[in-house]
Structure formats: C-alpha cells, structure tokens
Design a protein around this motif. Structure first.
Motif, PDB file in Angstrom:
ATOM      1  N   GLU A  25     -16.130 -16.041 -15.314  1.00 46.94           N
ATOM      2  CA  GLU A  25     -16.261 -17.085 -14.298  1.00 46.94           C
ATOM      3  C   GLU A  25     -15.216 -18.186 -14.520  1.00 46.94           C
ATOM      4  O   GLU A  25     -15.175 -18.799 -15.579  1.00 46.94           O
ATOM      5  CB  GLU A  25     -17.676 -17.670 -14.326  1.00 46.94           C
ATOM      6  N   GLY A  26     -14.389 -18.396 -13.514  1.00 41.63           N
ATOM      7  CA  GLY A  26     -13.382 -19.449 -13.592  1.00 41.63           C
ATOM      8  C   GLY A  26     -12.176 -19.105 -14.448  1.00 41.63           C
ATOM      9  O   GLY A  26     -11.345 -19.971 -14.724  1.00 41.63           O
ATOM     10  N   ARG A  27     -12.086 -17.852 -14.876  1.00 46.37           N
ATOM     11  CA  ARG A  27     -10.958 -17.431 -15.715  1.00 46.37           C
ATOM     12  C   ARG A  27     -10.365 -16.133 -15.175  1.00 46.37           C
ATOM     13  O   ARG A  27     -11.008 -15.435 -14.399  1.00 46.37           O
ATOM     14  CB  ARG A  27     -11.415 -17.225 -17.165  1.00 46.37           C
ATOM     15  N   ARG A  28      -9.179 -15.811 -15.652  1.00 50.05           N
ATOM     16  CA  ARG A  28      -8.541 -14.557 -15.247  1.00 50.05           C
ATOM     17  C   ARG A  28      -7.804 -13.948 -16.435  1.00 50.05           C
ATOM     18  O   ARG A  28      -7.392 -14.649 -17.353  1.00 50.05           O
ATOM     19  CB  ARG A  28      -7.533 -14.804 -14.111  1.00 50.05           C
ATOM     20  N   GLY A  29      -7.654 -12.630 -16.383  1.00 52.91           N
ATOM     21  CA  GLY A  29      -6.803 -11.926 -17.323  1.00 52.91           C
ATOM     22  C   GLY A  29      -7.093 -12.172 -18.788  1.00 52.91           C
ATOM     23  O   GLY A  29      -8.217 -12.000 -19.263  1.00 52.91           O
ATOM     24  N   ILE A  30      -6.058 -12.595 -19.515  1.00 53.62           N
ATOM     25  CA  ILE A  30      -6.134 -12.758 -20.963  1.00 53.62           C
ATOM     26  C   ILE A  30      -7.240 -13.726 -21.370  1.00 53.62           C
ATOM     27  O   ILE A  30      -7.974 -13.477 -22.329  1.00 53.62           O
ATOM     28  CB  ILE A  30      -4.775 -13.252 -21.523  1.00 53.62           C
ATOM     29  N   GLU A  31      -7.375 -14.823 -20.650  1.00 55.35           N
ATOM     30  CA  GLU A  31      -8.407 -15.803 -21.001  1.00 55.35           C
ATOM     31  C   GLU A  31      -9.802 -15.202 -20.862  1.00 55.35           C
ATOM     32  O   GLU A  31     -10.708 -15.508 -21.647  1.00 55.35           O
ATOM     33  CB  GLU A  31      -8.273 -17.068 -20.149  1.00 55.35           C
ATOM     34  N   THR A  32      -9.999 -14.348 -19.873  1.00 55.55           N
ATOM     35  CA  THR A  32     -11.275 -13.663 -19.709  1.00 55.55           C
ATOM     36  C   THR A  32     -11.538 -12.734 -20.885  1.00 55.55           C
ATOM     37  O   THR A  32     -12.637 -12.714 -21.443  1.00 55.55           O
ATOM     38  CB  THR A  32     -11.302 -12.857 -18.397  1.00 55.55           C
TER      39      THR A  32
END
Length: 198
Positions: free
Chosen positions: A75-82
C-alpha cells in the motif's frame, strides 16, 4: 463434555492456529484443540476431516493471511520498496505465528489439492506484482521469488531456533540480508537503453 452449541469451522481453525503457534504445526493434537474449545475430540469431526483436514485448513488460512499481509506491504509503495517491506512483514509473521508460518510452507503439486495449491500460489501474487514493477522479467520472477523466500526462510528458521548466538545485533543482520536480496532483485531487473530500470 458434549458438543459445544454453535461451534463452527472457524472456531476450530482459530483454536488450532493458536495451539499450533504455541506447540508447533507438527505437534498440536485434536485432543488439545478439543480441550481448548471445551468439547470432546469426536465433536471436531463434524467440522474438519481429522488432523490432516485441520492442518489443511491451517495452510489455507496461512496462505490467505500472507497474501493480505503482502498486499498491505504494497500500500502506497511500488517495486523495490514494496519488496523490502514485504520482507519485514514476512519475518514478523513467522516470528509471531510460527505454527501458521509452518503451515504455509507445505508443498502442493498442481492437481493434488487444487484449492490449497491456488491459495498458496495466490499468496505469491503480490510479490510477483512487486517484482514486475521493479522491472524483473516474467521469465525470471519465480527464480527470484525462490531466492528471496529461501533467504528469508533460512533467516527466520535460524532465528526461531536460537541459531544466532554471536553478539552482533540480529536486526542489523536482517537489514543487511534484505539489502543483499534487494541487490539480487535489482540485478535481475531489465534496464532501458539509458541504463535505468523499467
């Protein structure tokens, strides 16, 4: 003790989950679950197909909980951060729910138990989506997921078993492991002609 009025499958699975977390997925018994619920063991057969059936129900629950956990991580993140956040959530789940975590590690082949197979596969869905966002080609995603899972599973298994006896901070070791895994994800990501990841 007679059959407890109003007892549901959900009640039985919840009681078993708590017992499995306390005693271990391979060690909890129907008798223990029945005692926790205040019924006799035979009463449980009206709700689950014995101990194997109850273990299967725990695997289904664990798969559902892990999928929901991974979805929240994104939630609220994409790609590597997820992916990074998923790793932290994964470890927390394993340490807080060791019995359910073990239930999610069951290997099921296609055609063997379709419902359970699809549930366990579904838990991997958010990870695959995060890797796609990070630029990892579809042909590589299962291999990358296996690598991430192996690294995290090895760490939490050692941690649960008291395998980290040296004085170095375990939290720091975990953070470094996650960054090693992230490096592997980045290495697998397809890059554009300008050198940036997709």
């Amino acid at each position: 003790m007679g059959r407890k009025a109003g007892l549901t499958v959900e009640d039985v699975v919840t009681a078993a989950a708590k017992l499995a977390d306390r005693e271990g997925f391979e060690h909890f018994t129907l008798a223990g679950v029945a005692e926790r619920l205040g019924v006799r063991s035979p009463s449980l057969y009206a709700h689950v197909d014995g101990l194997p059936g109850l273990r299967r129900e725990l695997s289904l629950r664990a798969a559902k909980e892990l999928r929901e956990l991974f979805e929240r991580a994104g939630e609220g993140r994409r790609g590597i951060e997820t992916v990074r956040r998923m790793a932290t959530f994964y470890r927390r789940y394993a340490l807080e729910h060791p019995g359910l975590y073990a239930a999610a590690q069951q290997a099921v082949q296609p055609g063997e138990d379709e419902e359970l197979y699809k549930a366990l596969l579904s838990a991997v869905g958010p990870i695959s989506e995060a890797l796609a966002e990070a630029g990892v080609p579809e042909s590589d995603r299962i291999h990358v997921i296996r690598g991430i899972r192996s690294g995290l599973h090895g760490f939490v298994t050692l941690e649960q078993g008291g395998g980290f006896g040296l004085p170095e901070e375990v939290e720091e070791s975990f953070a470094r492991l996650v960054e090693l895994l992230i490096s592997g994800v980045e290495a697998a990501a397809v890059r554009r002609p300008d050198g940036r990841r997709l």
